[in-house]
Design an enzyme around this catalytic site. Structure first.
Site, PDB file in Angstrom:
ATOM      1  N   LYS A  11       5.346   0.784  -4.204  1.00  0.00           N
ATOM      2  CA  LYS A  11       4.591   0.189  -5.309  1.00  0.00           C
ATOM      3  C   LYS A  11       4.696   1.030  -6.590  1.00  0.00           C
ATOM      4  O   LYS A  11       5.116   2.200  -6.537  1.00  0.00           O
ATOM      5  CB  LYS A  11       3.129   0.026  -4.868  1.00  0.00           C
ATOM      6  CG  LYS A  11       2.963  -0.961  -3.699  1.00  0.00           C
ATOM      7  CD  LYS A  11       1.484  -1.201  -3.405  1.00  0.00           C
ATOM      8  CE  LYS A  11       1.313  -2.194  -2.266  1.00  0.00           C
ATOM      9  NZ  LYS A  11      -0.126  -2.524  -2.037  1.00  0.00           N
ATOM     10  N   TYR A  51       2.025 -12.382  -3.543  1.00  0.00           N
ATOM     11  CA  TYR A  51       0.712 -12.174  -2.917  1.00  0.00           C
ATOM     12  C   TYR A  51      -0.122 -13.457  -2.884  1.00  0.00           C
ATOM     13  O   TYR A  51      -1.359 -13.394  -2.858  1.00  0.00           O
ATOM     14  CB  TYR A  51      -0.046 -11.071  -3.654  1.00  0.00           C
ATOM     15  CG  TYR A  51       0.346  -9.663  -3.234  1.00  0.00           C
ATOM     16  CD1 TYR A  51       0.072  -9.206  -1.940  1.00  0.00           C
ATOM     17  CD2 TYR A  51       0.971  -8.793  -4.108  1.00  0.00           C
ATOM     18  CE1 TYR A  51       0.407  -7.917  -1.547  1.00  0.00           C
ATOM     19  CE2 TYR A  51       1.321  -7.501  -3.721  1.00  0.00           C
ATOM     20  CZ  TYR A  51       1.025  -7.074  -2.436  1.00  0.00           C
ATOM     21  OH  TYR A  51       1.350  -5.790  -2.045  1.00  0.00           O
ATOM     22  N   ASN A 114      -1.972   1.937  -3.514  1.00  0.00           N
ATOM     23  CA  ASN A 114      -1.813   2.556  -2.205  1.00  0.00           C
ATOM     24  C   ASN A 114      -0.357   2.749  -1.766  1.00  0.00           C
ATOM     25  O   ASN A 114      -0.047   2.746  -0.586  1.00  0.00           O
ATOM     26  CB  ASN A 114      -2.639   1.794  -1.161  1.00  0.00           C
ATOM     27  CG  ASN A 114      -2.236   0.337  -1.065  1.00  0.00           C
ATOM     28  OD1 ASN A 114      -1.245  -0.068  -1.670  1.00  0.00           O
ATOM     29  ND2 ASN A 114      -2.976  -0.443  -0.299  1.00  0.00           N
ATOM     30  N   HIS A 117       3.814  -1.263   0.538  1.00  0.00           N
ATOM     31  CA  HIS A 117       3.487  -2.546   1.185  1.00  0.00           C
ATOM     32  C   HIS A 117       4.402  -2.697   2.394  1.00  0.00           C
ATOM     33  O   HIS A 117       5.556  -2.290   2.342  1.00  0.00           O
ATOM     34  CB  HIS A 117       3.748  -3.710   0.219  1.00  0.00           C
ATOM     35  CG  HIS A 117       3.768  -5.044   0.907  1.00  0.00           C
ATOM     36  ND1 HIS A 117       2.618  -5.781   1.115  1.00  0.00           N
ATOM     37  CD2 HIS A 117       4.779  -5.740   1.505  1.00  0.00           C
ATOM     38  CE1 HIS A 117       2.937  -6.882   1.794  1.00  0.00           C
ATOM     39  NE2 HIS A 117       4.235  -6.884   2.032  1.00  0.00           N
ATOM     40  N   GLU A 128       8.623 -12.835   3.168  1.00  0.00           N
ATOM     41  CA  GLU A 128       8.773 -11.734   2.209  1.00  0.00           C
ATOM     42  C   GLU A 128      10.209 -11.239   2.069  1.00  0.00           C
ATOM     43  O   GLU A 128      10.617 -10.839   0.975  1.00  0.00           O
ATOM     44  CB  GLU A 128       7.855 -10.579   2.630  1.00  0.00           C
ATOM     45  CG  GLU A 128       6.374 -10.937   2.471  1.00  0.00           C
ATOM     46  CD  GLU A 128       5.432  -9.861   2.957  1.00  0.00           C
ATOM     47  OE1 GLU A 128       5.896  -8.846   3.524  1.00  0.00           O
ATOM     48  OE2 GLU A 128       4.209 -10.020   2.751  1.00  0.00           O
TER      49      GLU A 128
HETATM   50  P1  DAT Z   1      -2.348  -4.361   3.175  1.00  0.00           P
HETATM   51  O1  DAT Z   1      -1.527  -4.022   1.956  1.00  0.00           O
HETATM   52  O2  DAT Z   1      -2.757  -3.142   3.953  1.00  0.00           O
HETATM   53  O3  DAT Z   1      -1.707  -5.416   4.037  1.00  0.00           O
HETATM   54  P2  DAT Z   1      -4.152  -6.454   2.257  1.00  0.00           P
HETATM   55  O4  DAT Z   1      -3.105  -7.422   2.679  1.00  0.00           O
HETATM   56  O5  DAT Z   1      -5.541  -6.672   2.753  1.00  0.00           O
HETATM   57  O6  DAT Z   1      -3.737  -4.965   2.637  1.00  0.00           O
HETATM   58  O7  DAT Z   1      -4.246  -6.410   0.678  1.00  0.00           O
HETATM   59  C1  DAT Z   1      -3.051  -6.434  -0.114  1.00  0.00           C
HETATM   60  C2  DAT Z   1      -3.200  -5.417  -1.219  1.00  0.00           C
HETATM   61  O8  DAT Z   1      -4.274  -5.790  -2.083  1.00  0.00           O
HETATM   62  C3  DAT Z   1      -3.554  -4.007  -0.756  1.00  0.00           C
HETATM   63  O9  DAT Z   1      -2.419  -3.267  -0.358  1.00  0.00           O
HETATM   64  C4  DAT Z   1      -4.199  -3.439  -1.978  1.00  0.00           C
HETATM   65  C5  DAT Z   1      -4.928  -4.616  -2.574  1.00  0.00           C
HETATM   66  N1  DAT Z   1      -6.324  -4.635  -2.113  1.00  0.00           N
HETATM   67  C6  DAT Z   1      -6.789  -4.953  -0.884  1.00  0.00           C
HETATM   68  N2  DAT Z   1      -8.113  -4.850  -0.799  1.00  0.00           N
HETATM   69  C7  DAT Z   1      -8.526  -4.455  -2.038  1.00  0.00           C
HETATM   70  C8  DAT Z   1      -9.795  -4.164  -2.606  1.00  0.00           C
HETATM   71  N3  DAT Z   1     -10.918  -4.254  -1.891  1.00  0.00           N
HETATM   72  N4  DAT Z   1      -9.820  -3.759  -3.911  1.00  0.00           N
HETATM   73  C9  DAT Z   1      -8.677  -3.655  -4.646  1.00  0.00           C
HETATM   74  N5  DAT Z   1      -7.449  -3.931  -4.161  1.00  0.00           N
HETATM   75  C10 DAT Z   1      -7.371  -4.309  -2.877  1.00  0.00           C
HETATM   76 MG    MG Z   2      -1.337  -7.446   3.783  1.00  0.00          MG
END
Ligand code: DAT
Ligand code: MG
Length: 140
Positions: A11, A51, A114, A117, A128
């Site tokens: 990212k 997304y 973070n 991905h 994807e």
């Molecule tokens: P992951 O990337 O672990 O699969 P996810 O699919 O729940 O997590 O969410 C996609 C992305 O969205 C994640 O990498 C970072 C962002 N995200 C998730 N939860 C969030 C939150 N509570 N606040 C801000 N960004 C968030």
């Molecule tokens: Mg996810």
């Protein structure tokens, strides 16, 4: 157990930190094979399409803004149980909760920024991988 392919993204936060090489080496050292790789910058609209499953979430706009804020690195990794195992190597979504030695613990900043991905299921990998790569760009 089966050989799978999974999409991984480095990212914008991790690209800005200049840790692309460290992340690639880390995944290679776990025994996975890099079968596709490119650096690119998404528009906010493209980030939104990628997304799309999160379109109803409160963080969707912030996520799309962040994912289009700078260059990213897209990769396809191949190996035994690659989808699940690469999720383990990445660690929890929130770097503060990620286990020691995981990519998000090592390189993530906060729950939004973070570092990486990874596809979370066969179905998401099937969406994807072709989102970023044509068949010709994936080395058999
Ligand atoms: P992951 O990337 O672990 O699969 P996810 O699919 O729940 O997590 O969410 C996609 C992305 O969205 C994640 O990498 C970072 C962002 N995200 C998730 N939860 C969030 C939150 N509570 N606040 C801000 N960004 C968030
Ligand atoms: Mg996810």
């Amino acid at each position: 157990m089966s050989v799978e392919r999974t999409l991984m993204l480095i990212k914008p936060d991790a690209v800005k930190k200049g840790v692309e090489g460290k992340i690639i080496a880390h995944v290679q050292e776990k025994g996975f094979k890099l079968v596709a790789l490119k650096k690119l910058k998404l528009t906010k609209e493209q980030a939104g399409q990628f997304y799309y499953v999160h379109r109803e979430r409160p963080f969707y706009d912030e996520l799309c803004e962040f994912m289009s804020s700078g260059p990213i690195v897209a990769m396809v990794w191949e190996g035994e149980n690659a989808i699940e195992r690469i999720r383990e190597i990445m660690g929890a979504t929130n770097p503060e909760e990620a286990e020691e030695g995981t990519l998000r613990k090592l390189y993530g900043t906060n729950i939004g920024e973070n570092a990486v991905h990874g596809s979370d299921s066969k179905e998401s990998a099937e969406f994807e991988i072709p989102f970023f790569f044509s068949r010709l760009e994936i080395v058999e």
